[in-house]
Design a protein around this motif. Structure first.
Motif, PDB file in Angstrom:
ATOM      1  N   GLU A  31       0.830  -1.202   0.000  1.00 30.92           N
ATOM      2  CA  GLU A  31       0.000   0.000   0.000  1.00 30.92           C
ATOM      3  C   GLU A  31       0.867   1.255   0.000  1.00 30.92           C
ATOM      4  N   HIS A  32       1.971   1.195   0.720  1.00 32.08           N
ATOM      5  CA  HIS A  32       2.862   2.347   0.796  1.00 32.08           C
ATOM      6  C   HIS A  32       3.478   2.644  -0.565  1.00 32.08           C
ATOM      7  N   VAL A  33       3.850   1.603  -1.295  1.00 30.46           N
ATOM      8  CA  VAL A  33       4.386   1.800  -2.639  1.00 30.46           C
ATOM      9  C   VAL A  33       3.354   2.494  -3.520  1.00 30.46           C
ATOM     10  N   GLN A  34       2.120   2.001  -3.489  1.00 37.18           N
ATOM     11  CA  GLN A  34       1.081   2.608  -4.313  1.00 37.18           C
ATOM     12  C   GLN A  34       0.826   4.059  -3.898  1.00 37.18           C
ATOM     13  N   TRP A  35       0.869   4.328  -2.611  1.00 36.67           N
ATOM     14  CA  TRP A  35       0.686   5.682  -2.087  1.00 36.67           C
ATOM     15  C   TRP A  35       1.808   6.605  -2.577  1.00 36.67           C
ATOM     16  N   LEU A  36       3.035   6.114  -2.544  1.00 33.30           N
ATOM     17  CA  LEU A  36       4.173   6.908  -3.010  1.00 33.30           C
ATOM     18  C   LEU A  36       4.122   7.142  -4.514  1.00 33.30           C
ATOM     19  N   PRO A  57       6.702   8.398   8.732  1.00 38.48           N
ATOM     20  CA  PRO A  57       6.459   7.630   9.963  1.00 38.48           C
ATOM     21  C   PRO A  57       6.222   6.146   9.711  1.00 38.48           C
ATOM     22  N   PHE A  58       5.590   5.792   8.590  1.00 38.02           N
ATOM     23  CA  PHE A  58       5.393   4.363   8.324  1.00 38.02           C
ATOM     24  C   PHE A  58       6.726   3.662   8.138  1.00 38.02           C
ATOM     25  N   MET A  59       7.673   4.318   7.448  1.00 32.79           N
ATOM     26  CA  MET A  59       8.970   3.687   7.253  1.00 32.79           C
ATOM     27  C   MET A  59       9.683   3.500   8.584  1.00 32.79           C
ATOM     28  N   HIS A  60       9.592   4.473   9.468  1.00 32.74           N
ATOM     29  CA  HIS A  60      10.179   4.313  10.803  1.00 32.74           C
ATOM     30  C   HIS A  60       9.523   3.158  11.540  1.00 32.74           C
ATOM     31  N   ARG A  61       8.206   3.033  11.393  1.00 29.51           N
ATOM     32  CA  ARG A  61       7.512   1.931  12.043  1.00 29.51           C
ATOM     33  C   ARG A  61       8.056   0.580  11.546  1.00 29.51           C
ATOM     34  N   VAL A  62       8.320   0.496  10.236  1.00 26.51           N
ATOM     35  CA  VAL A  62       8.815  -0.756   9.671  1.00 26.51           C
ATOM     36  C   VAL A  62      10.248  -1.026  10.108  1.00 26.51           C
ATOM     37  N   TYR A 244       3.042  11.438  12.721  1.00 27.39           N
ATOM     38  CA  TYR A 244       2.048  11.135  11.701  1.00 27.39           C
ATOM     39  C   TYR A 244       1.066  12.294  11.605  1.00 27.39           C
ATOM     40  N   VAL A 245       0.860  12.768  10.384  1.00 26.07           N
ATOM     41  CA  VAL A 245      -0.089  13.849  10.125  1.00 26.07           C
ATOM     42  C   VAL A 245      -1.113  13.359   9.114  1.00 26.07           C
ATOM     43  N   MET A 250       0.612   8.339   4.804  1.00 27.47           N
ATOM     44  CA  MET A 250      -0.271   7.199   4.600  1.00 27.47           C
ATOM     45  C   MET A 250      -0.746   6.655   5.934  1.00 27.47           C
ATOM     46  N   PRO A 251      -2.054   6.461   6.115  1.00 27.05           N
ATOM     47  CA  PRO A 251      -2.524   5.802   7.345  1.00 27.05           C
ATOM     48  C   PRO A 251      -2.019   4.366   7.424  1.00 27.05           C
TER      49      PRO A 251
END
Length: 259
Positions: A31-36, A57-62, A244-245, A250-251
């Motif tokens: 999903e992140h790829v598609q969002w980017l 923030p999602f990348m930091h989470r990963v 995260y904003v 991306m949520p």
């Protein structure tokens, strides 16, 4: 005693951790790829580089997921940073190839103490251009950029690669993965991948983990401190934990904890 993963890594230059992350997190990387891609339409999905990810923030989470850090620590110790992240996402039928290369030839690290975790967001198969490796080639010296050839950027992910006379493909192994599997590989191992000729996406996230004692010599490179203690005299630049904003990022599951 060395773990089975570490034994295989030391012997072959790579190993595989099956089912290392759950299906939900693997799906979120897709999903992140598609969002980017939607936000950067002029950037090929094979080339979603670190600069697009380091403040996300999602990348930091990963990259700070305990399951990944536990694996990374087996190879580089408990003080872990991530100096480079890169999605190599191959579109159906048109996904680019990656010419045979050694990662360490490209990286600004002193010393070259680093390990790569290749996280499969989708299944990675021969048909959609999975990674291929030459087992045992991690014992070879790193080639310099001047010893390689320039490549057509419309055909290949990387701008330079090894010459055909520098490798023998006879012993090449296809590293097929299920979504959520992770392959771990040495900076010296010779590897690459073919074009995606299938009707399915191939999404992979490469995470380059270093011990905090390794210096990133490119001054503009910003890293993520993942766990353990930093070494101030090394002088690496670490980004703060991003917030995260909604509407900007991306949520993702747990994103409210990053608000």
């Amino acid at each position: 005693m060395k773990s089975t993963l570490r034994q295989e890594y030391d012997e072959k230059g790579f190993c595989i951790a099956r089912g290392a992350i759950d299906a939900g997190l693997a799906a979120e990387t897709v999903e992140h790829v598609q969002w980017l891609v939607e936000r950067h339409p002029d950037t090929r999905p094979e080339k979603l580089h670190h600069s697009l990810l380091v403040d996300d923030p999602f990348m930091h989470r990963v990259v700070c997921d305990e399951r990944l850090l536990d694996i990374a620590a087996e190879f580089i110790g408990p003080n872990v940073a991530m100096f480079g992240a890169h999605y190599i996402a191959k579109k159906p039928e048109t996904g680019q190839a990656v010419r045979w290369h050694q990662d360490g030839s490209y990286w600004p690290l002193e010393p070259m103490e680093v390990t790569t975790l290749w996280v499969a967001g989708t299944d990675s198969t021969v048909e959609n251009g999975c990674m291929r490796v030459l087992p045992g080639s991690h014992t070879r010296r790193l080639l310099k950029r001047s010893e390689m050839v320039e490549l057509d950027p419309d055909k290949y992910v990387l701008g330079i690669g090894m010459r055909p006379d520098q490798i023998d493909e006879a012993d090449a192994v296809d590293v097929e993965l299920k979504a959520g599997d992770i392959s771990i590989h040495h900076p010296n191992i010779i590897h690459g991948s073919n074009y995606n000729t299938s009707d399915q996406w191939r999404v992979g996230l490469t995470l380059r983990y270093i011990p905090t004692s390794t210096r990133v010599t490119r001054k503009t490179q910003r890293s993520i401190l993942c766990c353990g203690e930093l070494v101030p005299e090394v002088g690496n630049q670490y980004v703060p934990r991003p917030k995260y904003v909604e509407g900007i990022h991306m949520p993702f599951a747990g994103c409210e904890e990053w608000a």
